[in-house]
Structures are given as structure tokens and as C-alpha cells.
Design a protein around this motif. Sequence first.
Motif, short mmCIF file in Angstrom:
data_model
loop_
_atom_site.label_atom_id
_atom_site.label_comp_id
_atom_site.label_asym_id
_atom_site.label_seq_id
_atom_site.Cartn_x
_atom_site.Cartn_y
_atom_site.Cartn_z
N MET A 67 13.71 21.11 -7.91
CA MET A 67 13.03 22.37 -8.25
C MET A 67 13.62 22.91 -9.55
O MET A 67 14.85 23.02 -9.67
N VAL A 68 12.76 23.22 -10.52
CA VAL A 68 13.22 23.72 -11.82
C VAL A 68 12.42 24.96 -12.19
O VAL A 68 11.30 25.16 -11.70
N PRO A 69 12.95 25.80 -13.09
CA PRO A 69 12.24 27.04 -13.47
C PRO A 69 10.98 26.74 -14.27
O PRO A 69 10.91 25.77 -15.02
N LEU A 70 10.00 27.64 -14.13
CA LEU A 70 8.72 27.52 -14.83
C LEU A 70 8.63 28.56 -15.94
O LEU A 70 8.86 29.75 -15.70
N PHE A 71 8.31 28.11 -17.16
CA PHE A 71 8.14 28.99 -18.32
C PHE A 71 6.76 28.78 -18.93
O PHE A 71 6.07 27.79 -18.63
N GLN A 72 6.38 29.70 -19.82
CA GLN A 72 5.21 29.47 -20.65
C GLN A 72 5.57 29.80 -22.10
O GLN A 72 6.61 30.42 -22.36
N SER A 73 4.72 29.38 -23.01
CA SER A 73 5.00 29.56 -24.45
C SER A 73 5.21 31.04 -24.77
O SER A 73 4.62 31.92 -24.15
N GLN A 74 6.07 31.29 -25.75
CA GLN A 74 6.39 32.64 -26.27
C GLN A 74 7.33 33.43 -25.35
O GLN A 74 7.60 34.60 -25.60
N GLU A 75 7.83 32.81 -24.29
CA GLU A 75 8.80 33.51 -23.44
C GLU A 75 10.21 33.35 -24.01
O GLU A 75 10.49 32.41 -24.77
N ASN A 76 11.10 34.26 -23.60
CA ASN A 76 12.53 34.13 -23.92
C ASN A 76 13.17 33.16 -22.92
O ASN A 76 12.88 33.22 -21.72
N VAL A 77 14.02 32.28 -23.43
CA VAL A 77 14.79 31.39 -22.56
C VAL A 77 16.26 31.78 -22.76
O VAL A 77 16.83 31.58 -23.84
N SER A 78 16.84 32.38 -21.74
CA SER A 78 18.21 32.89 -21.89
C SER A 78 18.99 32.66 -20.62
O SER A 78 18.43 32.36 -19.56
N GLY A 79 20.32 32.80 -20.73
CA GLY A 79 21.18 32.60 -19.56
C GLY A 79 22.63 32.49 -19.94
O GLY A 79 23.05 33.02 -20.98
N LYS A 80 23.38 31.79 -19.11
CA LYS A 80 24.81 31.62 -19.33
C LYS A 80 25.21 30.17 -19.14
O LYS A 80 24.64 29.47 -18.30
N ILE A 81 26.18 29.76 -19.91
CA ILE A 81 26.74 28.41 -19.79
C ILE A 81 28.23 28.55 -19.50
O ILE A 81 28.95 29.22 -20.26
N SER A 82 28.68 27.96 -18.40
CA SER A 82 30.09 28.02 -18.03
C SER A 82 30.72 26.64 -18.18
O SER A 82 30.14 25.64 -17.73
N VAL A 83 31.89 26.62 -18.83
CA VAL A 83 32.65 25.38 -18.99
C VAL A 83 33.93 25.54 -18.19
O VAL A 83 34.70 26.48 -18.41
N GLU A 84 34.13 24.63 -17.25
CA GLU A 84 35.28 24.75 -16.34
C GLU A 84 36.11 23.47 -16.40
O GLU A 84 35.68 22.42 -15.90
N PRO A 85 37.30 23.52 -17.02
CA PRO A 85 38.15 22.31 -17.09
C PRO A 85 38.54 21.85 -15.69
O PRO A 85 38.72 22.66 -14.78
N ILE A 86 38.66 20.53 -15.52
CA ILE A 86 39.18 19.99 -14.26
C ILE A 86 40.63 20.45 -14.15
O ILE A 86 41.35 20.51 -15.15
N GLN A 87 41.05 20.79 -12.93
CA GLN A 87 42.37 21.41 -12.73
C GLN A 87 43.48 20.63 -13.44
O GLN A 87 43.59 19.42 -13.32
N GLY A 88 44.29 21.38 -14.18
CA GLY A 88 45.44 20.78 -14.86
C GLY A 88 45.11 20.18 -16.21
O GLY A 88 45.99 19.69 -16.90
N LYS A 89 43.82 20.18 -16.60
CA LYS A 89 43.44 19.60 -17.90
C LYS A 89 43.07 20.71 -18.86
O LYS A 89 42.53 21.74 -18.48
#
Length: 301
Positions: free
Chosen positions: A38-60
Motif C-alpha cells: 500500500m502506497v500513498p496516492l497523489f495527483q499533479s500539482q500537489e505538494n509532496v512533503s515529509g521527513k527523512i530519518s537517518v539512524e546509524p546502526i548501534q555503535g557506528k
Amino acid sequence: MNYLLGAFKPACNIFITFSDGKTRKQVPMKKENGQTVMVPLFQSQENVSGKISVEPIQGKKIEHNGIKVELLGQIEIYFDRGNFYDFTSLVRELDIPGDIYERKTYPFEFSTVEMPYETYSGVNVRLRYVLKVTINRGYAGSIVEYQDFVVRNFSPPPAINNSIKMEVGIEDCLHIEFEYNKSKYHLKDVIIGKIYFLLVRIKIKNMDLEIRRRESTGAGTNTHVETETLAKFELMDGAPVRGESIPIRLFLSPYELTPTHRNVNNKFSVKYYLNLVLVDEEDRRYFKQQEITLYRLQDDS
């Protein structure tokens, strides 16, 4: 051996979330491995926004030469596999070179994005939209994460929508006239029509109406055409007589149809046809094919 396995593990996890992910409509999408997600549905001229999280593997820690997110609209033709044609390509730089020791979150936004073509997955071609996050690490090898989403665009009902009337026949043997109520249909529409038998001198066993999809990819001598029969609807079983009229009522909603696509980015086309098939008692088949146009209304999604 365990050390070797550890060497190939990713140095971090990347999570991509959409701003309105909890409220936005989700639709099924089949991945290359055959799984449906299941993925989000968009149409043309919409804003595509959100957050990206980067999480190092423990100890790295992650040493990087910059992090970016791209919004890509791509066409992949399967006989040219691995070559993607980007018709939309937008980039946002998320971070300058440095080190990451713990989970770090970056907001992103692509405003009023032009997404002119619909997501499509066919026999020889697919058109997809994807967010691509790249952590550039030079010699260590970049870390890449993808997030697909689907685009569907809506059309208003056509101002002019003529009916289709045609005559077909074999001289002195068969003469029929058929009529469909219009030539353009939305994806949840009903095809209504009639078939008149003006002359019948061959013994007809049965008659079917088929919906066919014709997908053309490539150009010139490198054109590949695939035709699929998506629906078969029995109109009549038994011999008709002169003057008989057979009604047609075919609902489109049960079938997996897409809008008609004409020459998308000079790479592919998808057209739909109504194919009338008559079979006589000697199993000879007679065809008459007529193109129809399909479009997506706001409530067809």
C-alpha cells in the motif's frame, strides 16, 4: 565468517514518511517481486512533503559527503531493462558533508509538483514515481533508499461524446449494424448499445464482445505491441434471425482498466478497443474492432 557478514550490513537505516501519511488515501501497488504494497496516492500539482530519518546502526558513525532527496518520475521499458528515462527530476539537498552519530531527521518539501502522467504498470513498460534518498559516502559506497508513491490524474467529462455507429458485413451472407451509446467512457461507466441483424445467411453459433488493451512501446522498427483481452462478454448464444436486435449492457467497474494513454513522453501508448466476435457453426470467426477512449473521473480512483 560472521565478521564477513557484518561487513555487508548497511551502516544505517533510512525512514521516509509523508507529512499527511496517516490521512492520505493509500492504494495497492505491485512491486517487481510480485508483492503488493500500500502506497500513498497523489495527483499533479500537489505538494509532496515529509521527513527523512537517518539512524546509524548501534555503535557506528556515518561519515558522509552530503545527503539529498530526489523526486523522480521514470519510465522503464522492459526490453531496455535497467535504463530509466526521467521525465521529472527534482532535488533537495538535506545535509552538508559531516558525521552522524545518532538518529537525525530532515524535513523536505517539493511544492506543486508537475506530475503529468499516471503511474502505469504494463506488459512491457512501467511508469513510476519515487522518492530517492542518497547518503553520499565516496569510496565507502553510497547508501540509497526508495519510497514509491502512485499518481492518478482526473479528467472532466468530455464536452463532445459522439455515439459509435458502424455497419459490418460479408457480401450476400451477413449484414449487421451496431451502435454504442458513446465513444468515451470513464472507468466506472456502462457501455450501452444494440446490434441489429439486417441479413443473416450464415449460421451464427455465438457472439461475444471483448475489451482489449493494446500497449505500444518503442518507436519505428523497434516498436513492440502487446494486446491483452481484459474482458469477454457473451452477447448471444444461438442463431439470430433477420430483423433481430440484441441489447448490450457492459459494466466497466469489475475490470482493471486505466485511462487511455497517448504517446506518453514519446515512449509508449495504451489504447482500448471494443472487439465484436461472431463465430459460425464451422468455427469461423468474424471480427469488428472499434477504439474507445477511457478517462478517469474524480470518483473513479
